[in-house]
Motif scaffolding. Structure first.
Motif, PDB file in Angstrom:
ATOM      1  N   TYR A 266       0.856  -1.179   0.000  1.00 54.16           N
ATOM      2  CA  TYR A 266       0.000   0.000   0.000  1.00 54.16           C
ATOM      3  C   TYR A 266       0.896   1.234   0.000  1.00 54.16           C
ATOM      4  O   TYR A 266       2.037   1.189   0.453  1.00 54.16           O
ATOM      5  N   GLN A 267       0.370   2.330  -0.492  1.00 50.03           N
ATOM      6  CA  GLN A 267       1.112   3.583  -0.491  1.00 50.03           C
ATOM      7  C   GLN A 267       1.442   3.986   0.948  1.00 50.03           C
ATOM      8  O   GLN A 267       0.606   3.827   1.836  1.00 50.03           O
ATOM      9  N   PRO A 268       2.650   4.485   1.199  1.00 46.79           N
ATOM     10  CA  PRO A 268       3.005   4.929   2.548  1.00 46.79           C
ATOM     11  C   PRO A 268       2.008   5.970   3.074  1.00 46.79           C
ATOM     12  O   PRO A 268       1.555   6.833   2.326  1.00 46.79           O
TER      13      PRO A 268
ATOM     14  N   ALA B  69      -2.684   1.458   4.428  1.00 45.40           N
ATOM     15  CA  ALA B  69      -1.486   1.100   5.206  1.00 45.40           C
ATOM     16  C   ALA B  69      -1.758   1.267   6.698  1.00 45.40           C
ATOM     17  O   ALA B  69      -1.383   0.412   7.506  1.00 45.40           O
ATOM     18  N   ALA B  70      -2.409   2.361   7.075  1.00 44.29           N
ATOM     19  CA  ALA B  70      -2.729   2.595   8.484  1.00 44.29           C
ATOM     20  C   ALA B  70      -3.749   1.579   8.986  1.00 44.29           C
ATOM     21  O   ALA B  70      -3.606   1.028  10.087  1.00 44.29           O
ATOM     22  N   GLY B  71      -4.762   1.307   8.175  1.00 42.29           N
ATOM     23  CA  GLY B  71      -5.766   0.320   8.556  1.00 42.29           C
ATOM     24  C   GLY B  71      -5.178  -1.069   8.737  1.00 42.29           C
ATOM     25  O   GLY B  71      -5.576  -1.810   9.633  1.00 42.29           O
ATOM     26  N   ARG B  72      -4.200  -1.401   7.895  1.00 46.43           N
ATOM     27  CA  ARG B  72      -3.563  -2.718   8.026  1.00 46.43           C
ATOM     28  C   ARG B  72      -2.804  -2.825   9.345  1.00 46.43           C
ATOM     29  O   ARG B  72      -2.800  -3.880   9.982  1.00 46.43           O
ATOM     30  N   ILE B  73      -2.170  -1.746   9.794  1.00 44.43           N
ATOM     31  CA  ILE B  73      -1.473  -1.767  11.085  1.00 44.43           C
ATOM     32  C   ILE B  73      -2.481  -2.019  12.206  1.00 44.43           C
ATOM     33  O   ILE B  73      -2.229  -2.808  13.120  1.00 44.43           O
TER      34      ILE B  73
ATOM     35  N   HIS C 127     -12.909  -4.240   7.602  1.00 45.50           N
ATOM     36  CA  HIS C 127     -13.035  -5.700   7.624  1.00 45.50           C
ATOM     37  C   HIS C 127     -12.394  -6.313   6.379  1.00 45.50           C
ATOM     38  O   HIS C 127     -11.791  -7.396   6.466  1.00 45.50           O
ATOM     39  N   ASP C 128     -12.501  -5.634   5.238  1.00 47.48           N
ATOM     40  CA  ASP C 128     -11.817  -6.111   4.028  1.00 47.48           C
ATOM     41  C   ASP C 128     -10.304  -6.119   4.234  1.00 47.48           C
ATOM     42  O   ASP C 128      -9.612  -7.064   3.814  1.00 47.48           O
ATOM     43  N   LEU C 129      -9.764  -5.073   4.880  1.00 48.16           N
ATOM     44  CA  LEU C 129      -8.326  -5.023   5.167  1.00 48.16           C
ATOM     45  C   LEU C 129      -7.911  -6.160   6.100  1.00 48.16           C
ATOM     46  O   LEU C 129      -6.848  -6.762   5.911  1.00 48.16           O
TER      47      LEU C 129
ATOM     48  N   LEU D 103      -5.254  -8.988   5.085  1.00 46.83           N
ATOM     49  CA  LEU D 103      -4.088  -9.223   5.932  1.00 46.83           C
ATOM     50  C   LEU D 103      -4.011 -10.696   6.329  1.00 46.83           C
ATOM     51  O   LEU D 103      -2.941 -11.311   6.256  1.00 46.83           O
ATOM     52  N   CYS D 104      -5.129 -11.261   6.718  1.00 42.58           N
ATOM     53  CA  CYS D 104      -5.138 -12.675   7.118  1.00 42.58           C
ATOM     54  C   CYS D 104      -4.735 -13.584   5.958  1.00 42.58           C
ATOM     55  O   CYS D 104      -3.959 -14.517   6.141  1.00 42.58           O
ATOM     56  N   TYR D 105      -5.243 -13.295   4.753  1.00 42.75           N
ATOM     57  CA  TYR D 105      -4.835 -14.077   3.582  1.00 42.75           C
ATOM     58  C   TYR D 105      -3.330 -13.960   3.356  1.00 42.75           C
ATOM     59  O   TYR D 105      -2.652 -14.954   3.097  1.00 42.75           O
ATOM     60  N   ASP D 106      -2.808 -12.739   3.435  1.00 48.87           N
ATOM     61  CA  ASP D 106      -1.379 -12.521   3.227  1.00 48.87           C
ATOM     62  C   ASP D 106      -0.547 -13.246   4.279  1.00 48.87           C
ATOM     63  O   ASP D 106       0.479 -13.849   3.971  1.00 48.87           O
TER      64      ASP D 106
END
Length: 137
Positions: A4-6, A11-15, A51-53, A57-60
């Motif tokens: 994701y773009q910095p 990116a923030a949601g994934r954290i 929830h999509d993020l 993330l879980c798939y990754d």
């Protein structure tokens, strides 16, 4: 791992998603803590997108980090995910929310402790992470 773009909302949601799943489950109390923080609104992500993020993330994580039938996040991956956030203010807001999420269920799991400790080390290494008080006042 997706890129994701910095400093982007993704990116923030994934954290935030990582802070919620790093202990192996997402407790309802952690979701409530996230909602109370209002950080999703601040970064402009609705709950469905969040929830999509989480799902991405879980798939990754499952694709890259399965060892002995459990997901193990290696330090290099953690560092790469944390490196996507370079804005000092966003780092502070995320770290505050991550602590609240980790505390929400009353248990600080090893994965949560490692993530929080690493975020403190990586993000605090930047000189502007800690806001110095104005001594002139």
């Amino acid at each position: 791992m997706r890129h994701y773009q910095p400093n982007s909302a993704s990116a923030a949601g994934r954290i935030l998603a990582l802070a919620m799943v790093v202990d192996g489950h997402m407790a309802p109390s952690e979701l409530r803590a996230l909602e109370r923080s209002r950080l999703l609104e601040h970064i402009d992500i609705d709950m469905d997108s969040f929830h999509d993020l989480v799902q991405e993330l879980c798939y990754d994580l499952l694709a890259c980090n399965v060892k002995n039938d459990y997901v193990e996040l290696d330090p290099g991956t953690t560092d790469l995910l944390l490196a996507d956030i370079t804005d000092s203010e966003l780092r502070r807001e995320l770290l505050r929310a991550m602590w609240n999420i980790a505390d929400a269920d009353g248990v600080l799991a090893d994965g949560e402790a490692k993530l929080l400790a690493r975020a403190c080390v990586i993000w605090a290494a930047e000189a502007r992470f800690i806001t110095e008080p104005d001594l002139a006042e």
